[in-house]
Design an enzyme around this catalytic site. Structure first.
Site, PDB file in Angstrom:
ATOM      1  N   LYS A 216      40.134  -0.028 -28.090  1.00 24.31           N
ATOM      2  CA  LYS A 216      40.704  -0.618 -26.877  1.00 24.31           C
ATOM      3  C   LYS A 216      40.336   0.157 -25.612  1.00 24.31           C
ATOM      4  O   LYS A 216      39.983  -0.433 -24.595  1.00 24.31           O
ATOM      5  CB  LYS A 216      42.244  -0.659 -26.966  1.00 24.31           C
ATOM      6  CG  LYS A 216      42.829  -1.616 -27.948  1.00 24.31           C
ATOM      7  CD  LYS A 216      44.340  -1.731 -27.786  1.00 24.31           C
ATOM      8  CE  LYS A 216      45.069  -0.411 -27.854  1.00 24.31           C
ATOM      9  NZ  LYS A 216      44.912   0.273 -29.161  1.00 24.31           N
TER      10      LYS A 216
ATOM     11  N   LYS B 245      48.067   1.638 -17.841  1.00 22.09           N
ATOM     12  CA  LYS B 245      48.466   1.926 -19.232  1.00 22.09           C
ATOM     13  C   LYS B 245      49.966   2.156 -19.168  1.00 22.09           C
ATOM     14  O   LYS B 245      50.424   3.245 -18.804  1.00 22.09           O
ATOM     15  CB  LYS B 245      47.745   3.178 -19.731  1.00 22.09           C
ATOM     16  CG  LYS B 245      48.162   3.636 -21.119  1.00 22.09           C
ATOM     17  CD  LYS B 245      47.344   2.993 -22.200  1.00 22.09           C
ATOM     18  CE  LYS B 245      47.661   3.592 -23.568  1.00 22.09           C
ATOM     19  NZ  LYS B 245      46.856   3.003 -24.637  1.00 22.09           N
TER      20      LYS B 245
ATOM     21  N   THR C  57      51.261   7.707 -25.505  1.00 20.18           N
ATOM     22  CA  THR C  57      51.937   8.571 -26.475  1.00 20.18           C
ATOM     23  C   THR C  57      50.941   9.545 -27.094  1.00 20.18           C
ATOM     24  O   THR C  57      49.723   9.346 -27.052  1.00 20.18           O
ATOM     25  CB  THR C  57      52.599   7.756 -27.602  1.00 20.18           C
ATOM     26  OG1 THR C  57      51.586   7.104 -28.384  1.00 20.18           O
ATOM     27  CG2 THR C  57      53.555   6.719 -27.039  1.00 20.18           C
TER      28      THR C  57
ATOM     29  N   GLY D  22      47.285  -2.028 -23.644  1.00 17.35           N
ATOM     30  CA  GLY D  22      48.480  -1.792 -24.421  1.00 17.35           C
ATOM     31  C   GLY D  22      48.361  -0.553 -25.297  1.00 17.35           C
ATOM     32  O   GLY D  22      47.436   0.247 -25.176  1.00 17.35           O
TER      33      GLY D  22
ATOM     34  N   PRO E 241      29.011  -0.722 -28.781  1.00 11.29           N
ATOM     35  CA  PRO E 241      28.360   0.074 -29.820  1.00 11.29           C
ATOM     36  C   PRO E 241      29.246   1.213 -30.294  1.00 11.29           C
ATOM     37  O   PRO E 241      29.923   1.866 -29.488  1.00 11.29           O
ATOM     38  CB  PRO E 241      27.110   0.627 -29.121  1.00 11.29           C
ATOM     39  CG  PRO E 241      26.912  -0.210 -27.914  1.00 11.29           C
ATOM     40  CD  PRO E 241      28.269  -0.689 -27.504  1.00 11.29           C
ATOM     41  N   ALA E 242      29.245   1.462 -31.577  1.00  6.51           N
ATOM     42  CA  ALA E 242      29.981   2.611 -32.115  1.00  6.51           C
ATOM     43  C   ALA E 242      29.493   3.887 -31.436  1.00  6.51           C
ATOM     44  O   ALA E 242      28.296   4.085 -31.241  1.00  6.51           O
ATOM     45  CB  ALA E 242      29.765   2.710 -33.621  1.00  6.51           C
ATOM     46  N   GLY E 243      30.437   4.735 -31.054  1.00  3.65           N
ATOM     47  CA  GLY E 243      30.093   6.005 -30.430  1.00  3.65           C
ATOM     48  C   GLY E 243      29.881   5.948 -28.937  1.00  3.65           C
ATOM     49  O   GLY E 243      29.606   6.988 -28.307  1.00  3.65           O
TER      50      GLY E 243
END
Length: 243
Positions: A15, A37, A41, A109, A197-199
């Site tokens: 997210k 935001k 937490t 969220g 993309p991952a990363g």
């Protein structure tokens, strides 16, 4: 003001990096952006949270965090554990509305759609403000169930689903991931409008900001962000997010 909420099918699905990519895309088109935001937490008062990540990646400087709790739990549980007052729906809606001098306001969220941010959920807040919700989802096994549950909850509440984004598309997708590319829109009735993309969250800011507009479908950015980005065709080819 264009208002867009960003939720996930669970925690750790991408997210924050997706929100940063949306902000970077809007800024590249010359739009002013604010990011809220409501509740953070799992970080101490002086530690950088998700908004710091979004600012570093996208360059957005106008951010708003209404509450912060040290335990890495759902915000309402974390608030009770430290004796803090719970956020209310009305105060949070007013705070988001007060950001209306920005062209685009993004609201990220915590966890999934029905996680309680205080006395309310992100779904309640989106319904209060009549805002569309973009759903960030995982690419692999299990995502069809999680994503369909989330989009059904939106539909039943009368809240518009602004589309689906795969928050971390792997370089070498397995069989489940490749078939989910087709099945996610089929089972949810929602468009797959982007993939990160991952990363990408570890990329240098300049590289991140340059690449981000290519991670979203061009017609979707026009319809939901109110912007036009450079001509490109969004797609997933051979495991790589392409522009």
């Amino acid at each position: 003001m264009t208002l867009l909420f960003v939720t996930g099918t669970s925690t750790e699905v991408g997210k924050t990096v997706t929100t940063a990519a949306l902000a970077a895309t809007a800024r590249a088109a010359g739009r002013t952006v604010a990011v809220c935001k409501p509740a953070q937490t799992g970080v101490a008062a002086t530690e950088p949270g998700d908004l710091a990540t979004i600012s570093a990646l996208s360059g957005v400087t106008r951010t708003l965090e209404l509450a912060r709790y040290p335990d890495p739990l759902a915000p309402d549980t974390a608030a009770r554990r430290c004796g803090a007052d719970l956020l209310t729906l009305s105060e949070t809606a007013d705070a988001v509305t007060d950001l209306d001098s920005a062209d685009l306001v993004l609201v990220e969220g915590a966890g999934g759609l029905l996680v309680r941010l205080g006395e309310f959920t992100l779904l309640d807040l989106a319904r209060e403000l009549a805002a569309p919700v973009l759903v960030v989802t995982a690419p692999g096994l299990g995502t069809l169930n999680h994503t369909e549950l989330t989009t059904r909850a939106l539909r039943q509440a009368g809240v518009h689903c602004g589309g689906l984004v795969v928050g971390s598309w792997p370089r070498r997708p397995d069989l489940a991931t490749r078939t989910n590319r087709t099945d996610l829109p089929r089972v949810t009735g929602a468009e797959l409008v982007g993939a990160v993309p991952a990363g990408a969250g570890s990329w240098a800011p300049r590289k991140f900001r340059s690449a981000a507009p290519g991670w979203f479908a061009r017609d979707w950015t026009q319809r939901h962000l109110g912007i036009t980005v450079a001509e490109h065709e969004f797609g997933l080819v051979a495991g790589t997010v392409t522009a």
